[in-house]
Design a protein around this motif. Structure first.
Motif, PDB file in Angstrom:
ATOM      1  N   UNK A   5       0.706  -1.167   0.014  1.00  0.00           N
ATOM      2  CA  UNK A   5       0.164   0.049   0.059  1.00  0.00           C
ATOM      3  C   UNK A   5       0.972   1.231   0.061  1.00  0.00           C
ATOM      4  N   UNK A   6       2.050   1.082  -0.328  1.00  0.00           N
ATOM      5  CA  UNK A   6       2.951   2.085  -0.529  1.00  0.00           C
ATOM      6  C   UNK A   6       2.440   3.309  -1.516  1.00  0.00           C
ATOM      7  N   UNK A   7       2.253   4.539  -0.808  1.00  0.00           N
ATOM      8  CA  UNK A   7       1.479   5.446  -1.683  1.00  0.00           C
ATOM      9  C   UNK A   7       2.281   5.702  -3.283  1.00  0.00           C
ATOM     10  N   UNK A   8       1.518   5.583  -4.219  1.00  0.00           N
ATOM     11  CA  UNK A   8       2.125   5.593  -5.508  1.00  0.00           C
ATOM     12  C   UNK A   8       2.130   7.036  -6.052  1.00  0.00           C
ATOM     13  N   UNK A   9       1.343   7.984  -5.401  1.00  0.00           N
ATOM     14  CA  UNK A   9       1.468   9.383  -6.081  1.00  0.00           C
ATOM     15  C   UNK A   9       2.782  10.162  -5.118  1.00  0.00           C
ATOM     16  N   UNK A  10       3.335   9.715  -4.334  1.00  0.00           N
ATOM     17  CA  UNK A  10       4.182  10.493  -3.776  1.00  0.00           C
ATOM     18  C   UNK A  10       3.830  11.642  -2.926  1.00  0.00           C
ATOM     19  N   UNK A  11       5.094  12.483  -2.461  1.00  0.00           N
ATOM     20  CA  UNK A  11       4.667  13.525  -1.822  1.00  0.00           C
ATOM     21  C   UNK A  11       4.689  14.863  -2.742  1.00  0.00           C
ATOM     22  N   UNK A  12       4.337  15.878  -2.068  1.00  0.00           N
ATOM     23  CA  UNK A  12       4.495  17.087  -3.133  1.00  0.00           C
ATOM     24  C   UNK A  12       5.751  17.341  -3.179  1.00  0.00           C
ATOM     25  N   UNK A  26      19.498   9.332  -8.648  1.00  0.00           N
ATOM     26  CA  UNK A  26      19.684   8.791  -7.583  1.00  0.00           C
ATOM     27  C   UNK A  26      19.774   9.831  -6.413  1.00  0.00           C
ATOM     28  N   UNK A  27      20.240  10.833  -6.596  1.00  0.00           N
ATOM     29  CA  UNK A  27      20.790  11.972  -5.479  1.00  0.00           C
ATOM     30  C   UNK A  27      19.276  12.532  -5.164  1.00  0.00           C
ATOM     31  N   UNK A  28      18.205  12.710  -6.285  1.00  0.00           N
ATOM     32  CA  UNK A  28      17.081  13.177  -5.763  1.00  0.00           C
ATOM     33  C   UNK A  28      16.260  12.403  -4.833  1.00  0.00           C
ATOM     34  N   UNK A  29      16.003  10.995  -5.122  1.00  0.00           N
ATOM     35  CA  UNK A  29      15.538  10.053  -4.314  1.00  0.00           C
ATOM     36  C   UNK A  29      16.352   9.954  -2.914  1.00  0.00           C
ATOM     37  N   UNK A  30      17.507  10.024  -2.888  1.00  0.00           N
ATOM     38  CA  UNK A  30      18.260   9.875  -1.676  1.00  0.00           C
ATOM     39  C   UNK A  30      17.921  11.134  -0.903  1.00  0.00           C
ATOM     40  N   UNK A  31      17.860  12.225  -1.426  1.00  0.00           N
ATOM     41  CA  UNK A  31      17.783  13.291  -0.672  1.00  0.00           C
ATOM     42  C   UNK A  31      16.251  13.321  -0.046  1.00  0.00           C
ATOM     43  N   UNK A  46      12.775  12.342   4.882  1.00  0.00           N
ATOM     44  CA  UNK A  46      11.414  12.056   5.202  1.00  0.00           C
ATOM     45  C   UNK A  46      11.497  10.555   5.781  1.00  0.00           C
ATOM     46  N   UNK A  47      11.800  10.495   7.124  1.00  0.00           N
ATOM     47  CA  UNK A  47      12.045   9.101   7.467  1.00  0.00           C
ATOM     48  C   UNK A  47      10.934   8.086   7.687  1.00  0.00           C
ATOM     49  N   UNK A  48       9.540   8.713   7.710  1.00  0.00           N
ATOM     50  CA  UNK A  48       8.385   7.811   7.501  1.00  0.00           C
ATOM     51  C   UNK A  48       8.270   7.153   5.888  1.00  0.00           C
ATOM     52  N   UNK A  49       8.719   7.842   5.088  1.00  0.00           N
ATOM     53  CA  UNK A  49       8.805   7.381   3.761  1.00  0.00           C
ATOM     54  C   UNK A  49      10.081   6.288   3.755  1.00  0.00           C
ATOM     55  N   UNK A  50      11.104   6.743   4.298  1.00  0.00           N
ATOM     56  CA  UNK A  50      12.176   5.823   4.376  1.00  0.00           C
ATOM     57  C   UNK A  50      11.778   4.476   4.893  1.00  0.00           C
ATOM     58  N   UNK A  51      11.018   4.510   6.136  1.00  0.00           N
ATOM     59  CA  UNK A  51      10.524   3.257   6.459  1.00  0.00           C
ATOM     60  C   UNK A  51       9.562   2.464   5.735  1.00  0.00           C
ATOM     61  N   UNK A  72      16.019  -8.484   1.081  1.00  0.00           N
ATOM     62  CA  UNK A  72      17.486  -8.334   1.584  1.00  0.00           C
ATOM     63  C   UNK A  72      18.265  -7.009   1.556  1.00  0.00           C
ATOM     64  N   UNK A  73      17.387  -6.114   1.233  1.00  0.00           N
ATOM     65  CA  UNK A  73      18.157  -4.787   1.218  1.00  0.00           C
ATOM     66  C   UNK A  73      17.973  -3.899   2.093  1.00  0.00           C
ATOM     67  N   UNK A  74      18.649  -2.835   2.571  1.00  0.00           N
ATOM     68  CA  UNK A  74      18.306  -1.584   3.188  1.00  0.00           C
ATOM     69  C   UNK A  74      18.771  -0.246   2.767  1.00  0.00           C
ATOM     70  N   UNK A  75      17.957   0.827   2.770  1.00  0.00           N
ATOM     71  CA  UNK A  75      18.455   1.985   2.277  1.00  0.00           C
ATOM     72  C   UNK A  75      19.051   2.585   3.428  1.00  0.00           C
ATOM     73  N   UNK A  76      20.145   3.007   3.357  1.00  0.00           N
ATOM     74  CA  UNK A  76      20.674   3.895   4.465  1.00  0.00           C
ATOM     75  C   UNK A  76      21.132   5.370   4.003  1.00  0.00           C
ATOM     76  N   UNK A  77      21.205   5.445   2.866  1.00  0.00           N
ATOM     77  CA  UNK A  77      21.585   6.879   2.204  1.00  0.00           C
ATOM     78  C   UNK A  77      23.064   7.183   2.644  1.00  0.00           C
TER      79      UNK A  77
END
Lengths: 150, 314
Positions: free
Chosen positions: A143-150, B86-91, B96-101, B111-116
């Protein structure tokens, strides 16, 4: 629907500002490309007509607008939101469809060329296709939001 | 120098393996501790993948960063698009820790983990900041003194700045510094920072892509540039391939397009054939010939100097 993806407060400023028109290559060189007209329609809820327009695909995503934007927002966000909406409705440029299909199938946009061998290049490193496909299917189920954040 | 992983991306190995070749040759020449790493996918390309599905774009890029994170390696790429994506997503994820979770919940299942943690750098700022101009100059056999070129940065080498942070996004200098360190004069056309426009070819608007390429090429022709120097496969496609298509239709530009690694390779004494310059669509010959002619001229001048010295001082 667009309200969840775009910041309308910031777009109100965009509709009037246009500072980026002096650096945007498409504004400068492509006839009829006018992001403020698109944004005004988004704010008025009358953006439907743009979904079939070639103009929403003419933002080059060069991020030049973002860098000079007073709000650090840029109208690229508006174009991306409309593109995603157009794709959802099946109005997709052929190349985008082909590119996405190849990506979804293999995790890559093109396989290493056989010409590499003739140039004496080493075997290409593996690209973890199976892991990518597994991740993609996990994602679809999630259920990962697909539209992403602004 | 710390070992680093090369992130080749899709376009270079698939369409321009000779650019991979020149990149490897100059890195070997400098003795850089570069590694090929298993497990990278497409970065992924923004205009295709992000427009369709932002979540999948984020997840795929996060996975690539996670591969480097696990190995404790930084990434260097000869592709501007890969670094920018890659940099944009890493940033985005680091802010945004919730999104990272959310992303890591899925990555964990493969078997992977993003630490950035991995540092992501395009080849040009990497050569400028990490390798350094002095080390590069030490490897030069012959410089480009007398040659006039235009540097095309490629938007995604430095934008978006908040994610990449290696050069000024509106007035970048590092690529020019490198090319000038090779002895070439860098010209400043008004279209210097204008986006190449290749993205239009990916959305079925080939004629508009040509229109944007033409604007820059005409200016380069007017100001007498000997070559356009760039370091992005997408810009290369736009200015080499599309220039060639327009020339086939009767337009004349005659602007050789050189990848930074090719220009550097030539300065290091590598041969045009070795660097694969024959694979370019637009003939690089005129650039090489002018450069060769300058050597002849220098030799003649040196001979005259020698003669005069003999006459004057015996």
């Amino acid at each position: 629907m667009l309200e969840t993806r775009l910041n309308f407060k910031l777009l109100e400023m965009c509709a009037d500002c246009g500072a980026c028109y002096n650096v945007c290559p498409s504004c400068l060189h492509i006839e009829g490309y006018d992001p403020r007209a698109v944004i005004r329609d988004i704010l008025a809820g009358t953006h439907e007509r743009w979904l079939t327009s070639k103009h929403i695909w003419q933002c080059l995503e060069c991020h030049h607008c973002l860098e000079i934007c007073f709000q650090h927002y840029g109208f690229e966000n508006a174009m991306t939101a409309l593109r995603t909406l157009a794709i959802k409705k099946g109005i997709t440029p052929t190349q985008v469809k082909k590119g996405w299909d190849m990506f979804a199938k293999s995790g890559r946009l093109g396989e290493p060329s056989p010409m590499r061998k003739r140039l004496g290049l080493p075997e290409p490193p593996g690209s973890a296709k199976e892991e990518f496909l597994k991740l993609h299917s996990l994602y679809r189920e999630s259920r990962l939001p697909r539209k992403g954040k602004v | 120098m710390k070992e680093f992983a090369l992130f080749w991306g899709c376009t270079i190995p698939a369409r321009f393996p000779f650019l991979e070749k020149s990149t490897r040759l100059v890195m070997d020449n400098l003795g850089l501790p570069m590694r090929d790493v298993e497990g990278f996918t497409c970065c992924p390309e923004k205009s295709l993948v992000n427009n369709v599905d932002h979540g999948m774009w984020t997840l795929t890029a996060a996975r690539n960063v996670a591969v480097a994170d696990e190995m404790g390696l930084d990434l260097v790429s000869p592709c501007t698009g890969c670094i920018s994506n890659l940099s944009t997503v890493k940033g985005e994820l680091r802010a945004n820790p919730n999104r990272t979770d959310e992303v890591n919940t899925l990555l964990k299942q493969v078997g992977r983990e993003f630490k950035g943690r991995a540092k992501l750098t395009h080849l040009v700022p990497f050569f400028h900041d990490e390798v350094g101009l002095d080390r590069i100059k030490n490897r030069i056999k012959r410089n480009f003194s007398g040659m006039k070129v235009v540097v095309h940065y490629g938007c995604h080498m430095m934008r978006p700045y908040h994610a990449i942070k290696t050069d000024d996004p509106l007035n970048p200098k590092k690529f020019d510094n490198l090319v000038r360190a090779l002895g070439a004069e860098t010209l400043e056309p008004s279209t210097k920072l204008m986006c190449c426009g290749q993205a239009l070819d990916r959305v079925d608007q080939h004629d508009v892509a040509l229109h944007l390429a033409r604007i820059k090429l005409l200016e380069l022709k007017t100001i007498g540039a000997d070559a356009l120097v760039l370091c992005c496969p997408s810009c290369f496609l736009q200015f080499d391939n599309n220039q060639n298509l327009m020339e086939k239709d009767g337009e004349k530009f005659g602007i050789p397009v050189l990848y930074f690694t090719e220009l550097l390779g030539l300065a290091m004494g590598l041969k045009p054939d070795e660097l694969g310059l024959k694979s370019h669509r637009v003939d690089v010959g005129p650039f090489i010939e002018k450069w060769e002619a300058l050597v002849q001229k220098t030799r003649i001048e040196e001979d005259i100097d020698e003669e005069l010295n003999k006459e004057a001082f015996g």
